[in-house]
Design a protein around this motif. Structure first.
Motif, PDB file in Angstrom:
ATOM      1  N   SER A  30       0.828  -1.198   0.000  1.00 37.36           N
ATOM      2  CA  SER A  30       0.000   0.000   0.000  1.00 37.36           C
ATOM      3  C   SER A  30       0.864   1.250   0.000  1.00 37.36           C
ATOM      4  O   SER A  30       2.074   1.183   0.204  1.00 37.36           O
ATOM      5  CB  SER A  30      -0.934   0.014   1.214  1.00 37.36           C
ATOM      6  N   LYS A 111      -1.914  -2.927  -9.104  1.00 35.49           N
ATOM      7  CA  LYS A 111      -2.712  -1.950  -8.355  1.00 35.49           C
ATOM      8  C   LYS A 111      -2.237  -1.916  -6.905  1.00 35.49           C
ATOM      9  O   LYS A 111      -1.962  -2.953  -6.316  1.00 35.49           O
ATOM     10  CB  LYS A 111      -4.197  -2.308  -8.383  1.00 35.49           C
ATOM     11  N   ILE A 112      -2.172  -0.710  -6.357  1.00 37.61           N
ATOM     12  CA  ILE A 112      -1.756  -0.499  -4.972  1.00 37.61           C
ATOM     13  C   ILE A 112      -2.843   0.293  -4.256  1.00 37.61           C
ATOM     14  O   ILE A 112      -3.252   1.366  -4.727  1.00 37.61           O
ATOM     15  CB  ILE A 112      -0.428   0.306  -4.911  1.00 37.61           C
ATOM     16  N   ILE A 113      -3.299  -0.220  -3.135  1.00 38.49           N
ATOM     17  CA  ILE A 113      -4.242   0.518  -2.284  1.00 38.49           C
ATOM     18  C   ILE A 113      -3.527   1.739  -1.724  1.00 38.49           C
ATOM     19  O   ILE A 113      -2.377   1.660  -1.292  1.00 38.49           O
ATOM     20  CB  ILE A 113      -4.732  -0.375  -1.113  1.00 38.49           C
ATOM     21  N   ASN A 115      -3.858   4.316   1.275  1.00 41.73           N
ATOM     22  CA  ASN A 115      -4.530   4.575   2.549  1.00 41.73           C
ATOM     23  C   ASN A 115      -4.711   6.069   2.775  1.00 41.73           C
ATOM     24  O   ASN A 115      -3.885   6.878   2.360  1.00 41.73           O
ATOM     25  CB  ASN A 115      -3.724   3.963   3.700  1.00 41.73           C
ATOM     26  N   ILE A 130      -9.581   4.134   3.022  1.00 45.33           N
ATOM     27  CA  ILE A 130      -8.940   4.062   1.707  1.00 45.33           C
ATOM     28  C   ILE A 130      -9.186   5.363   0.948  1.00 45.33           C
ATOM     29  O   ILE A 130     -10.329   5.817   0.822  1.00 45.33           O
ATOM     30  CB  ILE A 130      -9.506   2.876   0.883  1.00 45.33           C
ATOM     31  N   GLY A 132      -7.872   5.745  -2.268  1.00 44.66           N
ATOM     32  CA  GLY A 132      -7.967   5.402  -3.676  1.00 44.66           C
ATOM     33  C   GLY A 132      -7.083   4.228  -4.026  1.00 44.66           C
ATOM     34  O   GLY A 132      -6.617   3.489  -3.147  1.00 44.66           O
ATOM     35  N   VAL A 133      -6.829   4.059  -5.301  1.00 44.74           N
ATOM     36  CA  VAL A 133      -6.000   2.975  -5.816  1.00 44.74           C
ATOM     37  C   VAL A 133      -5.039   3.576  -6.835  1.00 44.74           C
ATOM     38  O   VAL A 133      -5.442   4.359  -7.696  1.00 44.74           O
ATOM     39  CB  VAL A 133      -6.861   1.876  -6.483  1.00 44.74           C
ATOM     40  N   GLN A 135      -2.601   2.706  -9.927  1.00 43.94           N
ATOM     41  CA  GLN A 135      -2.495   1.642 -10.920  1.00 43.94           C
ATOM     42  C   GLN A 135      -1.273   1.865 -11.801  1.00 43.94           C
ATOM     43  O   GLN A 135      -1.025   2.973 -12.252  1.00 43.94           O
ATOM     44  CB  GLN A 135      -3.750   1.579 -11.780  1.00 43.94           C
TER      45      GLN A 135
END
Length: 139
Positions: A30, A111-113, A115, A130, A132-133, A135
């Motif tokens: 993350s 994809k990476i979360i 925080n 969260i 977002g993500v 990419q």
């Protein structure tokens, strides 16, 4: 834990070398939106507080803290690379820089979360966890 994995790693110049046991392998990868992490830009994975063992160079690590001084960010004083930190959100966990793990790159993750560190859960328990993500699309 069911998905515990061990990895070797170190800083850019090789002064710091360590072995780390990740709580959930690479699944915890993350990033964070807090002011510090946004500038640092690293992808981190989770290890338990006692999950890192130094093979060499622990004495070459420099500590950086800010704001509440709960989180502890460690860097190699020779090359300046962030290796790991003790988390503010859970002081019993470490966030380990995936780029410091042998054979692993932040670009290995599609994809990476991300925080929500701007509205940290310790400051605003009602804020979304969260943000977002992130990419990575290979060309």
């Amino acid at each position: 834990m069911a998905n515990e994995t061990k990895h070797s790693g170190g800083c850019h110049c090789g002064t710091v070398r360590f072995e780390v046991t990740l709580s959930d392998g690479l699944n915890s990868a993350s990033r964070c939106t807090c002011s510090y992490c946004s500038m640092r830009g690293a992808v981190a994975v989770t290890a338990p507080l006692g999950g890192i063992r130094f093979m060499q160079g622990e004495d070459a690590l420099t500590l950086y803290q800010f704001n509440t001084r709960t989180a502890k960010h460690y860097f190699c004083r020779v090359c300046g690379i962030y290796t790991y930190h003790q988390r503010r959100s859970n002081p019993n966990e470490l966030g380990v820089n995936v780029a410091c793990l042998d054979g692993i790159s932040p670009f290995d993750f599609e994809k990476i979360i991300v925080n929500n560190g701007v509205s940290h859960p310790s400051d605003d328990p009602d804020a979304p966890a969260i943000a977002g993500v992130l990419q990575f699309v290979r060309r």
